[in-house]
Design an enzyme around this catalytic site. Sequence first.
Site, PDB file in Angstrom:
ATOM      1  N   PRO A   2     -32.393  -1.510  12.556  1.00  0.00           N
ATOM      2  CG  PRO A   2     -30.926  -3.113  12.083  1.00  0.00           C
ATOM      3  CD  PRO A   2     -31.557  -2.113  11.637  1.00  0.00           C
ATOM      4  CD  GLU A   3     -31.619   3.935  15.927  1.00  0.00           C
ATOM      5  OE1 GLU A   3     -31.246   4.546  16.892  1.00  0.00           O
ATOM      6  OE2 GLU A   3     -32.695   4.224  15.425  1.00  0.00           O
ATOM      7  CG  HIS A  89     -36.685  -9.720   0.376  1.00  0.00           C
ATOM      8  ND1 HIS A  89     -36.027  -9.211  -0.653  1.00  0.00           N
ATOM      9  CD2 HIS A  89     -38.140  -9.395   0.225  1.00  0.00           C
ATOM     10  CE1 HIS A  89     -36.997  -8.538  -1.531  1.00  0.00           C
ATOM     11  NE2 HIS A  89     -38.262  -8.750  -0.637  1.00  0.00           N
ATOM     12  NE  ARG A 107     -33.593   0.562   1.981  1.00  0.00           N
ATOM     13  CZ  ARG A 107     -33.528   1.679   2.634  1.00  0.00           C
ATOM     14  NH1 ARG A 107     -34.178   2.027   3.680  1.00  0.00           N
ATOM     15  NH2 ARG A 107     -32.891   2.807   2.092  1.00  0.00           N
TER      16      ARG A 107
END
Length: 270
Positions: A2-3, A89, A107
Amino acid sequence: MPELPEVEVTRLSFAPAISGGQIQQVQLGKPLRWPLGCAPQQLVGQTVLGVRRRGKYLLLDLSAGLLLVHLGMSGSLTFMRTAPVAGKHDHFDLVTSHGVLRLHDPRRFGAAVFADSEQAASAQKLLGGLGLEPLSAEFEPQVFYAQLHLRKAPIKQVLLAGDVVVGVGNIYACEVLFRAGIRPTTRAARISRARVLRLHEAIVHVLALAVQQGGSTLRDFSNAHGETGLFQLQARVYGRAGQPCHACGQPIRLMRQGQRSTYFCSRCQT
DNA sequence: AGAATGACCTGCTGGC
DNA sequence: TGCCAGCAGGTCATTC
């Protein structure tokens, strides 16, 4: 993942629904980048007043503080009436009277952090040192130029650093530099005023367009309702190494800058 | 202070 | 098929 556009699209997709909800429970999975910063119990009973964004951080305004959520590289949020059993996750659930906000992040570079106040968050340097907000009025061309003029590093890396302007990550940095016709390796301070103006325009244009398109879905980005974005279809250089430049036909080139991939056109970007 | 580097963590892809 | 290297949208601490 995500930006700024993806974070903003995420925000828009759940802010109205969660606002006014009272926190009933907090569930934690594996550790994220930073600890929550308080006992989960401390959040229970607080009301979510609204959701703002600063750079790539989501700021949930609570009745007695602030919950910062960052999506890192692989995070995504979903908001649902009731949540299924947490998967491998799923590392953070905020259960409210309006629904469950769930952070999914393979991650685990993302985080959810509580702070008593915005000042406290800055003190923890989570929000400290952030640059101008590109989609707000404070992002003025002259200020941008003055800031860039102080920096000797390559422009691409200055954009990514986020201390001049926030929210421009690797994809959008490549795209914006292509549209402004600027070589990513150019030292920031050496870019002329006229070209900085073009860059400024490109940043505002590309980020706003990407928000409008629902962000970029390269692998797995989706908003809080699970809907994917379309901006990747507009990408002119990112991920296009070896393919012809849409403007001049030259193959798009790939190089490394500070361990990140940079895509550019050696003819259009000078 | 600014700039360069490594670190964090998991999953996927491509080459052998 | 298996293994390993290298890659991925971010950012912080450390070093120079």
